[in-house]
Design an enzyme around this catalytic site. Structure first.
Site, PDB file in Angstrom:
ATOM      1  N   SER A  71      -2.816  23.080  -4.289  1.00  0.00           N
ATOM      2  CA  SER A  71      -3.056  24.518  -4.016  1.00  0.00           C
ATOM      3  C   SER A  71      -3.103  24.789  -2.521  1.00  0.00           C
ATOM      4  O   SER A  71      -3.160  23.878  -1.713  1.00  0.00           O
ATOM      5  CB  SER A  71      -4.345  24.974  -4.686  1.00  0.00           C
ATOM      6  OG  SER A  71      -5.443  24.251  -4.165  1.00  0.00           O
TER       7      SER A  71
ATOM      8  N   THR B 180       0.838  -1.194   0.000  1.00  0.00           N
ATOM      9  CA  THR B 180       0.000   0.000   0.000  1.00  0.00           C
ATOM     10  C   THR B 180       0.868   1.236   0.000  1.00  0.00           C
ATOM     11  O   THR B 180       2.087   1.166  -0.008  1.00  0.00           O
ATOM     12  CB  THR B 180      -0.885   0.050   1.237  1.00  0.00           C
ATOM     13  OG1 THR B 180      -1.696   1.214   1.139  1.00  0.00           O
ATOM     14  CG2 THR B 180      -0.055   0.165   2.494  1.00  0.00           C
TER      15      THR B 180
ATOM     16  N   GLU C 116     -10.285   9.123  -1.061  1.00  0.00           N
ATOM     17  CA  GLU C 116     -10.585  10.527  -1.340  1.00  0.00           C
ATOM     18  C   GLU C 116     -12.033  10.710  -1.782  1.00  0.00           C
ATOM     19  O   GLU C 116     -12.460  10.156  -2.782  1.00  0.00           O
ATOM     20  CB  GLU C 116      -9.618  11.075  -2.389  1.00  0.00           C
ATOM     21  CG  GLU C 116      -8.253  11.358  -1.762  1.00  0.00           C
ATOM     22  CD  GLU C 116      -7.185  11.757  -2.773  1.00  0.00           C
ATOM     23  OE1 GLU C 116      -6.172  12.313  -2.340  1.00  0.00           O
ATOM     24  OE2 GLU C 116      -7.367  11.508  -3.962  1.00  0.00           O
TER      25      GLU C 116
ATOM     26  N   ASN D  49      -8.646  16.319  -5.783  1.00  0.00           N
ATOM     27  CA  ASN D  49      -7.522  16.121  -6.690  1.00  0.00           C
ATOM     28  C   ASN D  49      -7.313  17.272  -7.649  1.00  0.00           C
ATOM     29  O   ASN D  49      -6.242  17.403  -8.242  1.00  0.00           O
ATOM     30  CB  ASN D  49      -7.663  14.791  -7.422  1.00  0.00           C
ATOM     31  CG  ASN D  49      -7.276  13.665  -6.498  1.00  0.00           C
ATOM     32  OD1 ASN D  49      -6.141  13.619  -6.054  1.00  0.00           O
ATOM     33  ND2 ASN D  49      -8.230  12.810  -6.174  1.00  0.00           N
TER      34      ASN D  49
END
Lengths: 408, 408
Positions: free
Chosen positions: B408, B192, B279, B403
């Site tokens: 940023s 992983t 996510e 993503n």
């Protein structure tokens, strides 16, 4: 909105003599929209087809394969709103009912009809509604109906897709006109969702099939929106066989190559249009892979990049987070790849040289390229002279939205 | 938010005697967050590792492989914020600098240090900052520091991931404690993103590696968030080798099986946690494929479903648009699959029988299952007796958002 793609304007799709198209609103899934298309062919026509490699291929795809193998088709019938896939024997029976009804109207045999469906999978085809719509479609049959036909086969497509090209053969102009639909579940494997290209020429069926196979590998088999190979992919090439039209009967002759170029122009345009109008697309991306040992490995790497959700979301964000491209190259499955020979260009900006960040690379230059709507990335493998390319689009909020709400 | 996953509470991660963990805020990418972890091992310890199959494996992965092959490790050093991947020779040199600095502090050799990095790819590792943070990490070394360590290795993870299990060997309790981080670029192939499991036992390195390989195939190699195999996947199994702890030296003996069960419990929990905290995840999905010819084809089909953006967005929408699952089965690449034998269950609802919609299927029942946070789909292939399973999550707006905004 589609990227660098506008619908064909009236008159831009040149008719192919003898090939007539008719459209109906049959209420297959929603009311008041064109959802049935009939394409009638002259008796002289030859037809070739390529179909999805998905093992769960739809009932109409199974029938198309059988019918094409047994006889010369006289007509095509296409419905949107329902894919008639994952429907078992009942789905086959319903597709046959539609073929029989159209054959009865046209006075031909059931297996001279090629059926096509696109839409939701695993729902029962409303054959009765499609059959009820057939007379209306036949009533407006016209050679000059390509534009409306391009609209009738749309599902989540935002703009209709059609193109005409031409070539000179034996001193005559040969016209090629085609339409396609795409948008989601787009990763054609031998064909696209639905594509129909017609030629004003005499082309024996064997030559036509050879031409179709070659063109497919340069066009629809090089585009992906989401990596999902559809159950219904079908790409049909038809030659009207008009008596006065030029005859192309030799594979690889000069006439064949002229015809190939025109069919490829239409097909590549349509294939790119699928990515430009991919679900939620805000970018059109060309991925060129060069210096491979063979074309297969170039495509394999290009598709790994094209399918990476991380690369696609970075494209959506115009963020030159380009390490994600390297990661995708690395897991593409080329076991003996020497990463120290890899190069990467984004537009005219050299990003990676010898497997690492190019010393002269400045991210602001890559950021400029990423802001464009039309982006080309080029990967050099340093292990041969083969090259290939794949077209795709980015991955946006709207892709999720469209596919989360598709059936609502 | 993570699906059915809460962070480990204080005291829930049992220490492994002799294994000490220290954390520092080195400002690798952002200030004021734990981003460096040092794990110090006793001289008696044995260590095994499995690493990414990505050809673009990161510099620290390359060093780990070399160092593990040459000597017994004394310490691990892990940083977040920068993956040190796609960085070429300079990346290797920087990873070596970090190893040398820690070795100097500990009075051991450079190759006795295993380095790990996770974060942005293709950016230069700020080795100086990591090195500056090492003294602070060493200053808070403690056996009872697993919880803070689990937090220190997080990147886009929402919750820390850790688990303790135990087994009885030769009348003694053997404790197994592990931590992992995941979230995105999660499709481990031999390992992983980052996982560390420690055992309070004496296990020879060869036996430990065998155990690790077996466990990896039942845990981390069965989870995917987005199909992107990371450049930095590393999964490390450590046995403290404490003099009084039980010795497990025979592969496949009763003691080995007891230890296997405990290590698997920790590893499966951590692997599932990666999908639960994938996510943007709103659903945790278990895909079970049964009646295959071998396990490989079961995994191949399960992963085709798990990677399909169309299946994942339907899960996000709680829309039982289950034909998309059939399409994914169909393009999974099993050429001789007989789709007429396929069955599909969603939770306890039979959806597909003999390749088509089950006659008794009622969509409202499937809709109920789709609303749950924890969903199991079961596919029967009707061609053998092998089975396997894969864990994944859905695809939401937040995946795109996370993503698109990652850097940023």
């Amino acid at each position: 909105m589609p990227v660098g793609l506008t619908p064909p304007v009236a008159g831009s799709l040149t008719l192919i003599p003898g090939i007539r198209l008719g459209v109906a609103q049959a209420g297959v899934r929603k009311a008041n929209r064109d959802d049935v298309l009939v394409i009638c062919l002259p008796e002289t026509a030859t037809v070739a087809g390529v179909f999805t490699q998905n093992r769960f291929c739809a009932a109409p795809v199974q029938l198309c394969r059988t019918h094409l193998a047994s006889t010369a088709p006289r007509a095509l019938v296409i419905n949107t709103g329902n894919a008639n896939a994952g429907t078992g024997e009942d789905g086959l029976a319903r597709a046959r009912q539609v073929c029989a009804a159209l054959a009865n109207e046209l006075g031909c045999k059931e297996d001279q009809i090629l059926p096509f469906s696109t839409g939701v999978i695993m729902e029962s085809l409303p054959a009765d509604r499609i059959i009820s719509g057939i007379p209306a479609a036949l009533a407006n049959l016209a050679e000059d109906n390509w534009l409306r036909a391009a609209g009738a086969i749309m599902t989540t497509d935002i703009v209709a897709k059609g193109r005409t090209a031409s070539c000179q053969i034996k001193g005559q102009t040969v016209t090629v006109t085609g339409i396609a639909k795409g948008s989601g579940m787009i990763h054609p494997n031998m064909a696209t969702m639905l594509g129909y290209v017609a030629i004003d020429a005499r082309v024996p069926a064997g030559v036509l099939q050879h031409l179709l196979n070659e063109v497919t590998n340069e066009s629809f088999n090089r585009v992906t929106v989401d990596g999902d190979t559809s159950t219904n992919d079908s790409f049909i090439l038809m030659a009207n066989g008009r008596v006065d039209a030029p005859l192309v009967e030799e594979i690889d002759g000069a006439d064949y190559h002229a015809l190939y170029a025109a069919v490829a122009e239409v097909s590549v345009f349509l294939a790119q249009a699928l990515a430009r109008d991919g679900e939620g697309a805000t970018k059109f991306v060309t991925i060129e892979v060069e210096q491979g040992r063979d074309r297969a490995e170039c495509v394999q790497i290009a598709k790994a990049i094209a399918h990476s959700p991380l690369v696609k979301t970075a494209l959506f964000a115009s963020d030159p987070n380009l390490g994600r491209i390297l990661a995708a190259i690395g897991y593409a499955g080329i076991d003996d790849l020497d990463v120290n020979k890899i190069g990467l260009w984004l537009g005219d900006v050299e990003v990676v040289r010898n497997g690492g960040r190019d010393p002269s690379y400045v991210e602001t230059r890559a950021a400029e390229v990423m802001k464009r709507e039309d982006i080309t990335m080029r990967i050099t493998l340093g292990r041969g002279s083969a090259r290939d390319r794949v077209w795709t689009c980015d991955f946006s909020y709207d892709y999720v939205k469209i596919n989360a709400e598709y059936r609502s």
